[in-house]
Design an enzyme around this catalytic site. Structure first.
Site, short mmCIF file in Angstrom:
data_model
loop_
_atom_site.label_atom_id
_atom_site.label_comp_id
_atom_site.label_asym_id
_atom_site.label_seq_id
_atom_site.Cartn_x
_atom_site.Cartn_y
_atom_site.Cartn_z
N ARG A 107 -2.82 8.91 -12.90
CA ARG A 107 -2.26 9.36 -14.04
C ARG A 107 -0.81 8.45 -14.28
NH1 ARG A 107 -4.36 14.38 -15.74
NH2 ARG A 107 -5.74 15.54 -14.17
N TYR A 109 -5.41 8.32 -24.41
CA TYR A 109 -5.27 9.09 -25.97
C TYR A 109 -3.77 9.03 -26.17
CZ TYR A 109 -5.09 13.26 -23.50
OH TYR A 109 -4.82 14.43 -22.43
#
Length: 431
Positions: free
Chosen positions: A204, A239
């Protein structure tokens, strides 16, 4: 005059727990206390997405205008953003599927920075409800129906109803299952206590949008649409969040043969950019642009729960990740926690001290089958994105199968589910 008060203790101040606290605090006959183990409310992770169904709940709670201020994708019925899917584990990647989310009221996914999302609930929480540094150690049923709570700092409290919102490693779930296993002589319940590693890790990170270069005057695709870059045993989700200034990046890598094995003590660790790049070597340039611009990535072991046979035992109830902690492949974890909170708040608003047991049973009958379905579907979706499902790489059947995984979003309405639960409660009361 309001009906007599009953005391609700919410253990855990994440998205679900705070949503429930805000909803219940509006009812004079309910006393609400939130016990949070940390020194303040906080969320880990960067991005969170919700769908139209969850946005409708926020509208029903009167919170939508507040959330609209902290998203870069405010609801707009004129647009229908969904995921673009690309085959990306080769230099010459290509688009193979597009999923426009089927939503009646708000189309597409609505995206937030996770901390900003939580802050809206924090800001709506009345003063005096939250207590910090209160990590639950155990609970006990007392005479008269009270529940005693014992915290790690040596303090204690009492309530009439305990809500375990304490995450996927829930202390409340562990004690509930151990107690039921002993009382009902069901040792198999013990196997449901610990979360299981899915065999997948996730890298991440956050990427400032200014770090993503334009190519021939065209901005990076992730700034305009949520993207799913797919490959064998791996996929990347990216996104924009924070009003378009940041791209939330999650790269998944799976070893299916390691599913249900021990992951290790630390689920979240730091890692190097080189490790991420090596893992996704030979991927298409568009995906590699993201990989190359992720600074200070973290590495997560993705765990989930096995579906539980119950969420309620006596006047102890589970919700959110404590009840159905799931892998993130449908972007549904936050939404399911919020729906738990909405349905539970609805039945408790209609309950009295004498009907708490019936209210909890109504919540369980309504939420357990749906939440467990979404838990399974999220796991299955991760397999599909990495071509490890029975559909393999048959794009013509895989694409529609992926779209069907989101059917739960439109098969009912939040209002309908709350009305169903309240109807069950009233039928049990003979109303």
């Amino acid at each position: 005059m309001c009906t007599p008060k009953f005391r609700v203790a919410i253990c855990g101040g994440g998205i679900g727990g705070l949503c429930l606290a805000v909803a219940l605090s509006r009812h004079a006959h309910v006393q609400v206390d939130v016990y949070e183990g940390a020194g303040r409310f906080k969320e880990i992770g960067a991005g969170v997405m919700i769908w139209a169904r969850t946005w409708r709940i926020l509208e029903l709670l009167g919170l939508a205008s507040h959330f609209a201020k902290v998203t870069d994708t405010p609801p707009d019925p004129a647009v229908a953003p969904g995921f673009d899917y690309r085959r990306s584990d080769r230099p010459d990647g290509f688009e193979w599927n597009f999923i426009a989310m089927p939503c009646k009221l708000v189309d597409g996914c609505i995206r937030f920075h996770r901390a900003h999302f939580l802050d809206v609930f924090v800001d709506q929480l009345p003063a005096g409800i939250a207590q910090f540094g209160k990590r639950l150690v155990s609970y006990e049923k007392r005479e008269g129906g009270e529940i005693g709570l014992a915290f790690a700092d040596g303090t204690s409290a009492v309530c009439d109803l305990l809500v375990g919102c304490d995450g996927i490693k829930s202390v409340v779930r562990a004690q509930m299952l151990r107690t039921k296993a002993a009382e009902d002589v069901q040792p198999s319940l013990l196997e449901l206590i610990e979360p299981r590693w899915t065999g997948t890790i996730a890298y991440r990170g956050l990427i400032p949008s200014t770090d993503l270069p334009s190519v021939d005057g065209v901005t990076h695709r992730t700034l305009g649409s949520p993207m799913m870059y797919c490959g064998e045993d791996k996929h990347i989700v990216a996104y924009s969040i924070s009003q378009g200034h940041v791209v939330n990046f999650v790269a998944f890598a799976s070893e299916p043969e390691k599913e249900d094995t021990e992951y290790g003590a630390e689920w979240v660790t730091d890692c190097t950019k080189d490790e991420v790049l090596e893992c996704f070597a030979n991927w298409e340039p568009e995906a590699k642009q993201l990989l190359e611009r992720v600074d200070n990535p973290t590495k997560w072991g993705i765990h989930h729960l096995q579906p539980l046979p119950f969420f309620v035992a006596g006047r102890v109830v589970l919700m959110g990740d404590a009840a159905h902690g799931m892998s993130p492949h449908l972007g549904a974890g936050a939404g399911q926690a919020i729906e738990d909170a909405y349905v539970l708040a609805s039945v408790l608003a209609a309950a009295t001290p004498s009907s708490l047991d019936a209210a909890l049973e109504a919540y369980q009958q309504t939420r357990l089958p749906v939440a467990n379905h979404v838990l399974r579907a999220s796991y299955e979706s991760g397999k599909m994105y990495e071509f490890n499902s029975p559909f393999a790489e048959e794009y013509s059947t895989l694409g529609p199968a992926i779209k069907r995984q989101w059917a739960f979003l439109t098969e009912s309405t939040p209002e309908g589910e709350a009305e169903k639960a309240v109807g069950i409660l009233r039928s049990q009361q003979g109303q």
